[in-house]
Motif scaffolding. Structure first.
Motif, PDB file in Angstrom:
ATOM      1  N   ILE A   1      10.575   0.655   7.053  1.00 48.09           N
ATOM      2  CA  ILE A   1      10.584   2.098   6.880  1.00 48.09           C
ATOM      3  C   ILE A   1       9.870   2.684   8.205  1.00 48.09           C
ATOM      4  O   ILE A   1      10.055   3.703   8.780  1.00 48.09           O
ATOM      5  N   ASP A   2       8.746   2.065   8.334  1.00 48.41           N
ATOM      6  CA  ASP A   2       7.791   2.484   9.772  1.00 48.41           C
ATOM      7  C   ASP A   2       7.856   1.222  10.719  1.00 48.41           C
ATOM      8  O   ASP A   2       7.128   0.369  10.222  1.00 48.41           O
ATOM      9  N   PRO A   3       8.076   1.433  11.868  1.00 43.80           N
ATOM     10  CA  PRO A   3       8.527   2.660  12.454  1.00 43.80           C
ATOM     11  C   PRO A   3       9.912   2.776  12.624  1.00 43.80           C
ATOM     12  O   PRO A   3      10.594   3.776  13.224  1.00 43.80           O
ATOM     13  N   LEU A   4      10.771   1.866  12.081  1.00 44.80           N
ATOM     14  CA  LEU A   4      12.155   1.878  12.502  1.00 44.80           C
ATOM     15  C   LEU A   4      13.065   2.920  12.137  1.00 44.80           C
ATOM     16  O   LEU A   4      14.018   3.510  12.666  1.00 44.80           O
ATOM     17  N   ILE A   5      12.804   3.257  10.632  1.00 44.37           N
ATOM     18  CA  ILE A   5      13.308   4.506  10.193  1.00 44.37           C
ATOM     19  C   ILE A   5      12.726   5.738  10.558  1.00 44.37           C
ATOM     20  O   ILE A   5      13.547   6.865  10.845  1.00 44.37           O
ATOM     21  N   LEU A   6      11.313   5.987  10.444  1.00 43.39           N
ATOM     22  CA  LEU A   6      10.596   7.040  10.546  1.00 43.39           C
ATOM     23  C   LEU A   6      10.594   7.521  11.917  1.00 43.39           C
ATOM     24  O   LEU A   6      10.853   8.729  12.225  1.00 43.39           O
ATOM     25  N   GLU A   7      10.287   6.845  12.973  1.00 41.62           N
ATOM     26  CA  GLU A   7      10.297   7.055  14.411  1.00 41.62           C
ATOM     27  C   GLU A   7      11.635   6.916  15.045  1.00 41.62           C
ATOM     28  O   GLU A   7      11.657   8.144  15.868  1.00 41.62           O
ATOM     29  N   TYR A   8      12.248   5.889  14.824  1.00 39.32           N
ATOM     30  CA  TYR A   8      13.648   5.707  15.717  1.00 39.32           C
ATOM     31  C   TYR A   8      14.729   6.246  15.006  1.00 39.32           C
ATOM     32  O   TYR A   8      15.755   6.101  15.662  1.00 39.32           O
TER      33      TYR A   8
ATOM     34  N   LEU B   1      16.113   3.685  -0.564  1.00 35.44           N
ATOM     35  CA  LEU B   1      15.275   4.723  -1.389  1.00 35.44           C
ATOM     36  C   LEU B   1      13.940   4.352  -2.355  1.00 35.44           C
ATOM     37  O   LEU B   1      13.102   5.012  -2.099  1.00 35.44           O
ATOM     38  N   ILE B   2      14.224   3.178  -2.726  1.00 37.23           N
ATOM     39  CA  ILE B   2      13.216   2.623  -3.503  1.00 37.23           C
ATOM     40  C   ILE B   2      12.041   2.333  -2.498  1.00 37.23           C
ATOM     41  O   ILE B   2      10.654   2.646  -2.541  1.00 37.23           O
ATOM     42  N   MET B   3      12.362   1.543  -1.259  1.00 40.12           N
ATOM     43  CA  MET B   3      11.240   1.618  -0.360  1.00 40.12           C
ATOM     44  C   MET B   3      10.601   2.778   0.128  1.00 40.12           C
ATOM     45  O   MET B   3       9.473   2.834   0.096  1.00 40.12           O
ATOM     46  N   SER B   4      11.618   3.870   0.329  1.00 42.47           N
ATOM     47  CA  SER B   4      11.043   5.098   1.167  1.00 42.47           C
ATOM     48  C   SER B   4      10.262   5.926  -0.048  1.00 42.47           C
ATOM     49  O   SER B   4       8.859   6.140   0.005  1.00 42.47           O
ATOM     50  N   LEU B   5      10.658   5.957  -1.241  1.00 41.97           N
ATOM     51  CA  LEU B   5      10.017   6.708  -2.255  1.00 41.97           C
ATOM     52  C   LEU B   5       8.774   5.990  -2.515  1.00 41.97           C
ATOM     53  O   LEU B   5       7.676   6.712  -2.926  1.00 41.97           O
TER      54      LEU B   5
ATOM     55  N   ASN C   1     -13.563   9.737   2.234  1.00 39.67           N
ATOM     56  CA  ASN C   1     -13.064   9.866   3.815  1.00 39.67           C
ATOM     57  C   ASN C   1     -11.795  10.474   3.801  1.00 39.67           C
ATOM     58  O   ASN C   1     -11.121  10.254   2.866  1.00 39.67           O
ATOM     59  N   GLY C   2     -11.702  10.809   5.096  1.00 40.34           N
ATOM     60  CA  GLY C   2     -10.406  11.473   5.469  1.00 40.34           C
ATOM     61  C   GLY C   2      -9.080  10.455   5.043  1.00 40.34           C
ATOM     62  O   GLY C   2      -9.373   9.223   5.403  1.00 40.34           O
ATOM     63  N   TYR C   3      -7.918  11.189   4.858  1.00 45.36           N
ATOM     64  CA  TYR C   3      -6.854  10.268   4.481  1.00 45.36           C
ATOM     65  C   TYR C   3      -6.106   9.996   5.706  1.00 45.36           C
ATOM     66  O   TYR C   3      -5.956  10.689   6.439  1.00 45.36           O
ATOM     67  N   THR C   4      -5.418   8.725   5.930  1.00 46.07           N
ATOM     68  CA  THR C   4      -4.666   8.375   6.966  1.00 46.07           C
ATOM     69  C   THR C   4      -3.630   7.405   6.254  1.00 46.07           C
ATOM     70  O   THR C   4      -3.593   6.702   5.491  1.00 46.07           O
ATOM     71  N   TYR C   5      -2.469   8.014   6.812  1.00 52.16           N
ATOM     72  CA  TYR C   5      -1.051   7.062   6.509  1.00 52.16           C
ATOM     73  C   TYR C   5      -1.167   5.622   6.964  1.00 52.16           C
ATOM     74  O   TYR C   5      -1.573   5.292   7.759  1.00 52.16           O
ATOM     75  N   PHE C   6      -0.643   4.817   5.760  1.00 56.88           N
ATOM     76  CA  PHE C   6      -0.558   3.398   6.108  1.00 56.88           C
ATOM     77  C   PHE C   6       0.592   3.008   5.793  1.00 56.88           C
ATOM     78  O   PHE C   6       1.133   3.481   4.569  1.00 56.88           O
ATOM     79  N   THR C   7       1.005   1.719   6.097  1.00 58.86           N
ATOM     80  CA  THR C   7       2.107   1.002   5.548  1.00 58.86           C
ATOM     81  C   THR C   7       1.721   0.219   4.254  1.00 58.86           C
ATOM     82  O   THR C   7       0.614  -0.442   4.119  1.00 58.86           O
ATOM     83  N   THR C   8       2.794   0.121   3.230  1.00 60.04           N
ATOM     84  CA  THR C   8       2.412  -0.799   2.303  1.00 60.04           C
ATOM     85  C   THR C   8       3.513  -1.888   2.204  1.00 60.04           C
ATOM     86  O   THR C   8       4.148  -2.060   3.004  1.00 60.04           O
ATOM     87  N   ILE C   9       3.294  -2.710   0.886  1.00 61.25           N
ATOM     88  CA  ILE C   9       4.145  -3.804   0.737  1.00 61.25           C
ATOM     89  C   ILE C   9       5.572  -3.566   0.762  1.00 61.25           C
ATOM     90  O   ILE C   9       6.380  -4.209   0.798  1.00 61.25           O
TER      91      ILE C   9
ATOM     92  N   SER D   1       8.626  -3.162   4.250  1.00 57.82           N
ATOM     93  CA  SER D   1       9.725  -4.138   4.805  1.00 57.82           C
ATOM     94  C   SER D   1      10.082  -5.115   3.906  1.00 57.82           C
ATOM     95  O   SER D   1       9.078  -5.279   3.016  1.00 57.82           O
ATOM     96  N   ILE D   2      11.317  -5.602   3.981  1.00 50.07           N
ATOM     97  CA  ILE D   2      11.803  -6.603   3.084  1.00 50.07           C
ATOM     98  C   ILE D   2      12.545  -7.685   3.672  1.00 50.07           C
ATOM     99  O   ILE D   2      12.886  -7.544   4.979  1.00 50.07           O
ATOM    100  N   VAL D   3      12.819  -8.761   3.096  1.00 42.87           N
ATOM    101  CA  VAL D   3      13.489  -9.965   4.165  1.00 42.87           C
ATOM    102  C   VAL D   3      15.197  -9.444   4.135  1.00 42.87           C
ATOM    103  O   VAL D   3      15.636  -9.096   3.219  1.00 42.87           O
TER     104      VAL D   3
END
Length: 323
Positions: free
Chosen positions: A43-50, A108-112, A131-139, A142-144
């Motif tokens: 999802i990040d960065p291939l879908i969100l950014e590119y 959809l499951i990965m994004s949501l 402390n302030g919130y920053t966006y982070f990637t989760t498990i 990405s998938i195989v």
């Protein structure tokens, strides 16, 4: 329910044969040209950014490691009984439908899921004024890659529609140490002829850890919806015959196109030659239709013929020799 008897090789299963061949070719090309990155989905960065949304469908075309390739090829080979159950054209249509559903639902499951995890983290931080919130990637980022979701759906179909041919028991304790009265109470494991499918799929499920859990669970869910007739469009839609023939025998279609182009550039032809060419094409088509009908009849006869017990087969063998 009709009994599906074993099939040797790829007899009367052209779709399975082509899937195995194409998957092998794609995997070899991916390894040779080092283009594994084209089949990854994150999802990040291939879908969100590119904005590379084409990966939603292409990530199922090829695996990127040897163990996944071996397990997927063996499972494709075992699932050839499904092609015999559905028919080649319906089986190919089913694979395409499952690939579309698995690709879209996985995305959809990965994004949501990743959005929900970030929202929960943001809610906790703002509630307790940390402390302030920053966006982070989760498990779930990405998938195989590979057709794991499709095989998971077919795994449900295989267990639902393909009947069990035989059962056998494996004794887990030494029967000679027990008395004859306690022999029935000895520990034993009851298995069926489907046990190898369960083992192979379990290995595929745990082969890449959590990255293979997501597409597998989604595929199992979609397969359950399909067998329960709750998947929209899965029962009524059928791949057009022309596209099916192109997939099964692309060289024949290419040869027909070449012959058509050759006729255009060769100028005028005699009427007799045109009639002869048309007669040859009609004869070849009739032969193919006859062969297809014979194969379908043989498949129906084999499917409707129950598997005879092993003892009866032995008795018939000895009787034949005695005669």
């Amino acid at each position: 329910m009709p009994q599906i008897t074993p099939i040797k090789g790829f007899i009367n299963t052209p779709v399975t044969k082509k899937v195995v061949i194409f998957s092998t070719i794609i995997t070899i090309l991916v390894s040779i040209f080092q283009i594994k990155y084209l089949f990854t989905l994150s999802i990040d960065p291939l879908i969100l950014e590119y904005n590379q949304f084409w990966r939603i469908l292409t990530f199922q075309l090829s695996v990127i490691n040897e163990s996944d390739y071996l397990l997927t090829m063996i499972l494709w080979f075992h699932f050839k009984n499904l092609e015999r159950f559905y028919g080649s054209q319906k089986y190919l249509s089913l694979i395409l439908i499952l690939s579309i559903y698995n690709g879209v639902v996985t995305f959809l499951i990965m994004s949501l899921g990743q959005l929900l995890i970030n929202f929960i983290d943001y809610f906790i931080l703002t509630t307790f004024k940390l402390n302030g919130y920053t966006y982070f990637t989760t498990i779930l980022n990405s998938i195989v890659p590979g057709p794991i979701g499709i095989l998971s759906s077919l795994y449900i179909c295989f267990g639902t529609y393909i009947p069990i041919s035989y059962q056998f028991k494996i004794l887990l304790s030494n029967p000679f140490k027990n008395n004859q009265e306690n022999h029935s109470n000895s520990k034993e494991l009851l298995l069926t002829d489907h046990f190898q499918i369960h083992i192979l799929y379990t290995l595929l499920l745990f082969n890449n850890g959590f990255k293979s859990f997501v597409p597998s669970l989604i595929g199992l869910f979609i397969g359950k919806l399909y067998t329960s007739e709750l998947l929209p469009g899965s029962k009524s839609w059928l791949l057009p015959t022309t596209l099916f023939k192109i997939f099964i025998n692309p060289f024949k279609i290419l040869n027909n196109i070449i012959n058509l182009i050759r006729r255009r550039f060769n100028g005028y032809q005699s009427i007799n030659q045109i009639i002869d060419d048309e007669d040859q094409n009609e004869e070849s088509n009739e032969r193919e239709e006859i062969v297809d009908d014979m194969r379908n009849n043989e498949s129906e006869i084999r499917a409707e013929t129950p598997v005879r017990p092993l003892a009866s087969q032995f008795l018939d063998t000895f009787r034949t020799r005695g005669d």
